[in-house]
Write an enzyme that holds these catalytic residues in place. Structure first.
Site, PDB file in Angstrom:
ATOM      1  N   SER A 149       1.008  -1.223  -0.042  1.00 36.46           N
ATOM      2  CA  SER A 149      -0.064  -0.136   0.044  1.00 36.46           C
ATOM      3  C   SER A 149       1.021   0.952   0.109  1.00 36.46           C
ATOM      4  O   SER A 149       2.197   1.095   0.479  1.00 36.46           O
ATOM      5  CB  SER A 149      -0.782   0.067   1.454  1.00 36.46           C
ATOM      6  OG  SER A 149      -1.297   1.212   1.466  1.00 36.46           O
ATOM      7  N   TYR A 162      -1.865  -0.906  10.758  1.00 37.37           N
ATOM      8  CA  TYR A 162      -1.996  -1.116   9.162  1.00 37.37           C
ATOM      9  C   TYR A 162      -0.698  -0.643   8.574  1.00 37.37           C
ATOM     10  O   TYR A 162      -0.096  -1.364   7.516  1.00 37.37           O
ATOM     11  CB  TYR A 162      -3.145  -0.219   8.480  1.00 37.37           C
ATOM     12  CG  TYR A 162      -3.483  -0.536   7.205  1.00 37.37           C
ATOM     13  CD1 TYR A 162      -3.998  -1.875   6.693  1.00 37.37           C
ATOM     14  CD2 TYR A 162      -2.983   0.336   6.298  1.00 37.37           C
ATOM     15  CE1 TYR A 162      -4.284  -2.081   5.301  1.00 37.37           C
ATOM     16  CE2 TYR A 162      -3.245   0.016   4.798  1.00 37.37           C
ATOM     17  CZ  TYR A 162      -3.699  -1.033   4.438  1.00 37.37           C
ATOM     18  OH  TYR A 162      -4.023  -1.333   2.963  1.00 37.37           O
TER      19      TYR A 162
END
Ligand SMILES: NC(=O)c1ccc[n+]([C@@H]2O[C@H](COP(=O)([O-])OP(=O)(O)OC[C@H]3O[C@@H](n4cnc5c(N)ncnc54)[C@H](O)[C@@H]3O)[C@@H](O)[C@H]2O)c1
Length: 300
Positions: A149, A162
């Site tokens: 990501s 995350y």
């Protein structure tokens, strides 16, 4: 440029979003496809779509955080479809955002289990098989594509677990690329780093396995959830486009895959801070008023 036609691919997290579109894009290129997900119903939907496209397919319900499940997926995929040329270690969860000190051990376990251990398990089960295939067939080419990501390259607030999981995926991917290059030029690695894409990721809480406790949301966790709902829903690049861009990128042999090139500016800013010995700039600083509004919301 790899020839995709007639080759086989594995996609984890294929029941939804980017994973489903990677599977359909592979089928559209004439590949046979093994799909996997922790959720049976969405997985069966993807499998039906692939069958409608007329490609050989196998669906395996598996939790990527469990090494035995991923090994079972690899065994099945290999025996049903033959040598796997591309593995997309894609399954992941948004996790529970919020202030770092509020994240419970179960929050960490869930997020790192799916996002980090999932990729580790994929590498452990697929890379040795690919290397063995490359050793016995001169024409075999293997590619491992790990989904990280932009959160693996910069650190926005309120998404600590995350961010940590995705930084680890970028790190592992770079190391894997170096490790592979020491032993072969026939198996390579790429890392996919999207910014926000409208998928089911903001609703991952629904897939949190029993025993990993959801619990009530604190004010900061609720704020993080609504920020991520809005950002994901507002994503301008679709999962279909991400899948197409990804196949084009691996066709060119790209290592870093950036479906949102404009977001790369924030990586440059972070690296400049680091090299110039400054503290980290807040990635939200460019969004007028956002940091002040977050402070205001947390203070009320
Ligand atoms: N959507 C975004 O904005 C975005 C941005 C950057 C990176 N990503 C990454 O892209 C990947 C795909 O996410 P998406 O956006 O398509 O979300 P999604 O929620 O639509 O799809 C993720 C899929 O992974 C599955 N999954 C979750 N935990 C699993 C587990 N332990 N084992 C097996 N399957 C599991 C889910 O059931 C779901 O079908 C993830 O790794 C995510 O972190 C997404």
């Amino acid at each position: 440029m790899p020839r995709f036609i007639g080759k086989a691919v594995v996609v984890t997290g294929a029941g939804s979003g980017i994973g489903r579109e990677l599977a359909l894009a592979a089928a559209g290129r004439g590949m046979s496809v093994a799909v996997s997900d922790i959720q049976n119903g969405p997985l069966a939907e993807t499998e039906a779509m692939l069958k409608d496209m007329g490609v050989a397919t196998v669906a395996v319900c598996a939790d990527v955080s469990r090494s035995g499940d991923v090994e079972w997926l690899a065994k099945n995929a290999w025996s049903e479809l033959g040598p796997i040329s591309i593995v997309f270690n894609n399954a992941g969860v948004g996790g529970k955002g919020g202030l770092l000190w509020e994240a419970s051990p179960e929050d960490w376990e869930w997020t790192l289990g799916a996002n980090l251990r999932g990729v580790v398990n994929g590498i452990r089960s697929f890379v040795p098989r690919m290397l063995s295939e490359a050793g016995s067939d001169d024409d075999f080419r293997g590619i491992v594509v790990n989904t990280a990501s932009m959160a693996g390259l910069v650190n926005a607030p309120l998404m600590g677990a995350y961010n940590a999981s995705k930084h680890a995926v970028v790190s592992i991917s770079e190391t894997l690329s170096h490790d592979l290059a020491l032993v072969t030029d026939r198996v390579t690695c790429s890392v996919l780093c999207p910014a926000f894409v409208p998928t089911g990721i903001a609703r991952s809480e629904g897939t949190r396995p029993a025993g990993f406790g959801n619990g009530d949301l604190s004010k900061a966790q609720a704020l993080a959830q609504s920020l991520s709902d809005k950002a994901v829903a507002g994503g301008k690049v679709t999962a279909i486009q991400v899948a197409e861009l990804t196949f084009n990128a691996i066709g060119r042999g790209d290592f870093y895959i950036f479906p949102h090139p404009a977001a790369v500016g924030s990586v440059r800013a972070r690296n400049n801070d680091l090299l110039e010995g400054k503290g980290p700039s807040n990635p939200y600083a460019a969004k007028a008023g956002l940091i002040e509004s977050l402070k205001g919301a947390l203070a009320t």
